[in-house]
Design an enzyme around this catalytic site. Sequence first.
Site, PDB file in Angstrom:
ATOM      1  N   PRO A  77       5.530 -19.071  20.395  1.00 34.44           N
ATOM      2  CG  PRO A  77       7.105 -19.973  18.916  1.00 34.44           C
ATOM      3  CD  PRO A  77       6.520 -18.666  19.383  1.00 34.44           C
ATOM      4  CB  CYS A  78       2.952 -22.097  24.177  1.00 32.05           C
ATOM      5  SG  CYS A  78       2.352 -23.612  23.362  1.00 32.05           S
TER       6      CYS A  78
END
Length: 378
Positions: A77-78
């Site tokens: 997840p960024c």
Amino acid sequence: MIDLFCGAGGLSEGFRQAGFDVRVGNDFDARAGETFAATHDDAVFLPGPIQNWSASQFLEAANLKKGELTVLVGGPPCQGYSVYNHQRGLHDERSSLYREYLRIVEGVSPEWVVLENVTGMTSAGQGGAVLAIVEGLQSLGYRVESKILKAEEYGVPQERRRLVFVGNRVGADIPWPAKTHGPGLAPFVTVRDAISDLPALVNGEDRGIVPYSQSPQSAFQAAMRGDSNLVTNHSATKLSAVNQARMSHIPQGGSWRDIPFELLPEGMKRAKRSDHTKRYGRLRWDGLSSTILTKCDVHWGPYIHPAQERSLTVREAARFQSFPDWFEFKGSRTEQFVQVGNAVPPVLGKAIAEGLLSKIRSTPKSKAKAVKRELANA
């Protein structure tokens, strides 16, 4: 291949199009998992946080032994690194999930690894995560390189930048995909090329699953349709009367600056002309889409249709991400937008995968077998 943090499956779809056998996907997002499971019939989906799963469980699900997996891909997840997160940095717990990727790499020992993230990772925490990923993979015996790839240079109709790490433990050079679109190459795929064939809608209209209203108008549209006969995930969010009034003043390529002062949101009446440059933007038929986010809200950016008085639909966002039309997203419209916005464009994934496949096929089998023997004796 195995896909960690797979989301709806954009990266694995690209690898599948290139010829890889997708064995397993994992993600904590239940709705994304529904989409992945529905669009990857031959793969096993392992739900929930990656922390709940061991490397041996991934191998068992893939019906493989340690060292037999060709490639492990993943996109932790960024949001912790995103430029859209103004409190971004390594203190965000999502920013440490790359360590889980490294844990699975160590336990599975794939021949190749691919990890992707937003470009903000290079600056958040002074680039600490980038260094940690490279050093972590090197400590596990991988040769690794990283590079920022522009999706539009590979045929995606969208301005999108992704930081990609590629590595291997078989002694091969890193194969970066050659650009296919841009100056001196094929023309960029435009907004018109991407969505001009989709049925017209008015603000707030939901006609359900509908047939195409016309034949493909571009090679890209024909490729996205494939054998599909119906359009899914194509409904328009209902915008307020004041937003409709604002949109009526915005031409193609225009933005909030074209809205009469008295119609601007109160907070924007105090804005400098240089601020909020992409808010209330209307796309241009002959331009590229702006980066598709997890919410195509006109307050956020240029997500107004070029010719219709409404915001983009999930299907239009999916086209800009290069998802094929048969790829139906599950959950509410809000959840569908999240899945599309978080994804790696399949066309970009395919370009990466084709480079790997060419290198894999040209790498001497004796070298790969020698590495497997070392693992077996370790």
